[in-house]
Write a protein that holds these residues in place. Structure first.
Motif, PDB file in Angstrom:
ATOM      1  N   GLU A 168       0.846  -1.196   0.000  1.00 33.12           N
ATOM      2  CA  GLU A 168       0.000   0.000   0.000  1.00 33.12           C
ATOM      3  C   GLU A 168       0.879   1.242   0.000  1.00 33.12           C
ATOM      4  OE1 GLU A 168      -3.746   0.414   0.392  1.00 33.12           O
ATOM      5  OE2 GLU A 168      -3.148  -1.260  -0.865  1.00 33.12           O
ATOM      6  N   SER A 169       1.560   1.475  -1.077  1.00 33.18           N
ATOM      7  CA  SER A 169       2.537   2.548  -1.054  1.00 33.18           C
ATOM      8  C   SER A 169       2.361   3.483  -2.233  1.00 33.18           C
ATOM      9  CB  SER A 169       3.934   1.933  -1.093  1.00 33.18           C
ATOM     10  OG  SER A 169       4.896   2.934  -1.262  1.00 33.18           O
ATOM     11  N   SER A 170       2.887   4.689  -2.071  1.00 37.79           N
ATOM     12  CA  SER A 170       2.928   5.587  -3.213  1.00 37.79           C
ATOM     13  C   SER A 170       4.363   6.027  -3.444  1.00 37.79           C
ATOM     14  CB  SER A 170       2.024   6.797  -2.959  1.00 37.79           C
ATOM     15  OG  SER A 170       2.388   7.414  -1.743  1.00 37.79           O
ATOM     16  N   ASP A 171       5.306   5.286  -2.815  1.00 39.90           N
ATOM     17  CA  ASP A 171       6.726   5.632  -2.909  1.00 39.90           C
ATOM     18  C   ASP A 171       7.411   4.877  -4.032  1.00 39.90           C
ATOM     19  OD1 ASP A 171       6.727   7.254  -0.728  1.00 39.90           O
ATOM     20  OD2 ASP A 171       7.367   5.676   0.664  1.00 39.90           O
ATOM     21  N   ASN A 212      -0.518   6.452 -10.101  1.00 38.89           N
ATOM     22  CA  ASN A 212       0.564   6.364  -9.112  1.00 38.89           C
ATOM     23  C   ASN A 212       1.143   7.741  -8.818  1.00 38.89           C
ATOM     24  OD1 ASN A 212       0.152   3.644  -9.185  1.00 38.89           O
ATOM     25  ND2 ASN A 212       2.048   3.118 -10.243  1.00 38.89           N
ATOM     26  N   THR A 213       1.297   8.544  -9.856  1.00 39.83           N
ATOM     27  CA  THR A 213       1.874   9.879  -9.700  1.00 39.83           C
ATOM     28  C   THR A 213       0.939  10.770  -8.884  1.00 39.83           C
ATOM     29  OG1 THR A 213       2.945   9.576 -11.834  1.00 39.83           O
ATOM     30  CG2 THR A 213       2.876  11.819 -10.981  1.00 39.83           C
ATOM     31  N   ARG A 214      -0.370  10.671  -9.194  1.00 41.29           N
ATOM     32  CA  ARG A 214      -1.367  11.465  -8.476  1.00 41.29           C
ATOM     33  C   ARG A 214      -1.370  11.098  -6.986  1.00 41.29           C
ATOM     34  NH1 ARG A 214      -4.961  10.869 -12.527  1.00 41.29           N
ATOM     35  NH2 ARG A 214      -5.787   9.026 -11.523  1.00 41.29           N
ATOM     36  N   ARG A 215      -1.322   9.797  -6.717  1.00 40.29           N
ATOM     37  CA  ARG A 215      -1.365   9.315  -5.349  1.00 40.29           C
ATOM     38  C   ARG A 215      -0.148   9.829  -4.563  1.00 40.29           C
ATOM     39  NH1 ARG A 215      -0.920   3.787  -3.644  1.00 40.29           N
ATOM     40  NH2 ARG A 215      -0.396   3.287  -5.785  1.00 40.29           N
ATOM     41  N   ARG A 216       1.005   9.833  -5.215  1.00 44.31           N
ATOM     42  CA  ARG A 216       2.204  10.304  -4.542  1.00 44.31           C
ATOM     43  C   ARG A 216       2.113  11.806  -4.252  1.00 44.31           C
ATOM     44  NH1 ARG A 216       7.650   9.297  -3.647  1.00 44.31           N
ATOM     45  NH2 ARG A 216       8.893  11.186  -3.764  1.00 44.31           N
ATOM     46  N   GLU A 217       1.563  12.555  -5.214  1.00 39.99           N
ATOM     47  CA  GLU A 217       1.441  14.008  -5.008  1.00 39.99           C
ATOM     48  C   GLU A 217       0.489  14.303  -3.856  1.00 39.99           C
ATOM     49  OE1 GLU A 217       0.483  15.258  -8.945  1.00 39.99           O
ATOM     50  OE2 GLU A 217       2.610  15.297  -9.553  1.00 39.99           O
ATOM     51  N   GLN A 218      -0.628  13.557  -3.829  1.00 35.03           N
ATOM     52  CA  GLN A 218      -1.588  13.736  -2.728  1.00 35.03           C
ATOM     53  C   GLN A 218      -0.920  13.458  -1.390  1.00 35.03           C
ATOM     54  OE1 GLN A 218      -4.782  11.119  -3.670  1.00 35.03           O
ATOM     55  NE2 GLN A 218      -5.797  12.619  -4.986  1.00 35.03           N
ATOM     56  N   ARG A 219      -0.187  12.355  -1.328  1.00 35.86           N
ATOM     57  CA  ARG A 219       0.479  11.955  -0.108  1.00 35.86           C
ATOM     58  C   ARG A 219       1.466  13.027   0.341  1.00 35.86           C
ATOM     59  NH1 ARG A 219       2.357   6.961   2.178  1.00 35.86           N
ATOM     60  NH2 ARG A 219       0.668   5.955   1.097  1.00 35.86           N
ATOM     61  N   SER A 220       2.226  13.582  -0.586  1.00 37.21           N
ATOM     62  CA  SER A 220       3.235  14.552  -0.143  1.00 37.21           C
ATOM     63  C   SER A 220       2.563  15.857   0.280  1.00 37.21           C
ATOM     64  CB  SER A 220       4.318  14.760  -1.205  1.00 37.21           C
ATOM     65  OG  SER A 220       3.846  15.558  -2.242  1.00 37.21           O
TER      66      SER A 220
END
Ligand SMILES: Nc1nc2c(ncn2[C@@H]2O[C@H](COP(=O)(O)OP(=O)(O)O)[C@@H](O)[C@H]2O)c(=O)[nH]1
Ligand SMILES: [Mg+2]
Ligand SMILES: [Zn+2]
Length: 357
Positions: free
Chosen positions: A101-104, A325-333
């Protein structure tokens, strides 16, 4: 005292790394290449064999985990203490989406010149899996070489190689081999200049270790009984490590990756499928999704036979995955930034209250 840099060349050292060093660093530190990862340390090589190197906490716990030293990285090490104080900028980084469950991103290998994608010509053969690795190579800006192993088990290896080659569109090369009998060095010779670093990826059991041993000149008997001690002196894979092979080659063996999720950064899909993206401006609608709109130049290319429906379909799926994946990472950061801001404000408030303001 200056270090003898010629010792480093067989390890892949080159001007790109040298020019990052200041005069002071040149005097105080020795460059060493990470060949193995351990829990809070690494093993590194300065040309004379590997030794344990400890990482300073700044290297061990960087803001972005992807910055942490990985196999293939160059470090500046303090002689005497064997402490690494700096990681040099990478010429390339092979990475994937961290499984779970990662966005890294998860680093696979650094400073790689060519990605050897191994796939076996057996019933498990899967063109889409190879294509995923091609996107990962494109993302890293590394030329892929597809090695189709177990050619001896396939009725028409040349036909499959041709199919893969058409998908590659000149962005790399493909060879089909019986890794137990053929010489991989002969087949891949054109790609194996001294000082080259290869990274070996592919599912478990496809023949990565066999390819490594083949390139190292250690050939197992193709026939005959297998005894336990037949494996003596062979390279086997338990963890990611960099091996030095004859001909001044470095090879990073990556144990079978089960998941090959696209890393959460844009670019790989567009680069790999540049021939499709180049058609999009010809579509009637500027925001054409190529999924059935009238006047679609991409669909027209499929009709005309310049593109297969399967390739287009896979491109669209990989594009959607990369975007998600890119969207999820941006949201997370963004969430992390918010949480950090909140913590800073709370700390300041507490301090003011303590000071009675
Ligand atoms: N017939 C045949 N067997 C192969 C070939 N390459 C590898 N193998 C066998 O496939 C098995 C898995 O190979 P290995 O190199 O350990 O795979 P890895 O998990 O990718 O490192 C071993 O039993 C190898 O002997 C090949 O080209 N032909
Ligand atoms: Mg192996
Ligand atoms: Zn279109």
């Amino acid at each position: 005292m200056f270090f003898d840099f010629s010792l480093l060349q067989p390890l892949g050292w080159r001007h790109f790394f040298f020019r990052q060093l200041t005069l002071e660093q040149l005097e105080r530190y020795t460059p060493a290449r990470v060949v193995n990862l351990e829990r809070n340390a690494v093993r590194a090589d300065t040309g004379g064999g590997s030794f344990p190197v400890t990482l300073c906490s700044r290297l061990l716990f960087p803001d972005d985990p992807i910055a942490r030293p990985t196999v293939g990285d160059w470090l500046l090490v303090e002689p005497g203490t064997n402490r690494a104080v700096e990681r040099l900028e990478r010429s390339s980084l092979i990475h994937r989406l961290r499984p779970g469950e990662s966005s890294d991103s998860q680093a696979i290998a650094a400073n790689v010149d060519r990605l050897l994608v191994v796939a076996a010509l057996t019933r498990e053969f899967n063109l889409h899996r190879i294509e995923r690795y091609l996107v990962i190579a494109a993302q890293a800006g590394v030329t892929p070489l597809v090695v189709l192993s177990k050619a001896d088990l396939c009725p028409d290896p040349a036909a499959v190689a041709g199919e893969v080659s058409r998908r590659l569109r000149g962005a790399g090369d493909v060879v089909a081999l019986d890794l137990l009998r053929d010489s991989a060095r002969d087949a891949l010779g054109a790609w194996l200049d001294a000082g080259t670093t290869l990274a070996l990826v592919g599912s478990s059991g496809v023949g990565k270790s066999t390819l490594l041993n083949n390139l190292a000149g250690i050939r197992r008997q193709a026939t005959g009984a297998t005894r336990e001690d037949d494996d003596k002196g062979r390279h086997t894979t338990s963890s990611r490590s960099l091996h030095r092979l004859p001909g001044e080659l470095c090879l990073i063996d990556v144990p079978g990756l089960r998941e090959v999720g696209l890393p959460p950064v844009a670019g790989g899909v567009a680069r790999r499928f540049a021939h499709i993206e180049a058609l999009a401006p010809e579509c009637r609608f500027a925001d054409c999704t190529h999924q059935g709109e009238p006047g679609c130049a991409v669909r027209a290319a499929v009709q005309a036979g310049g593109l297969t429906a399967d390739e287009l379909d896979h491109y669209l799926r990989l594009q959607a995955e990369e975007a998600a994946n890119t969207r999820r990472r941006e949201q997370r950061s963004r969430q992390q930034d918010k949480a950090f801001g909140k913590m800073v404000r709370a700390t300041l408030r507490a301090k003011r209250e303590r000071q009675g303001r």
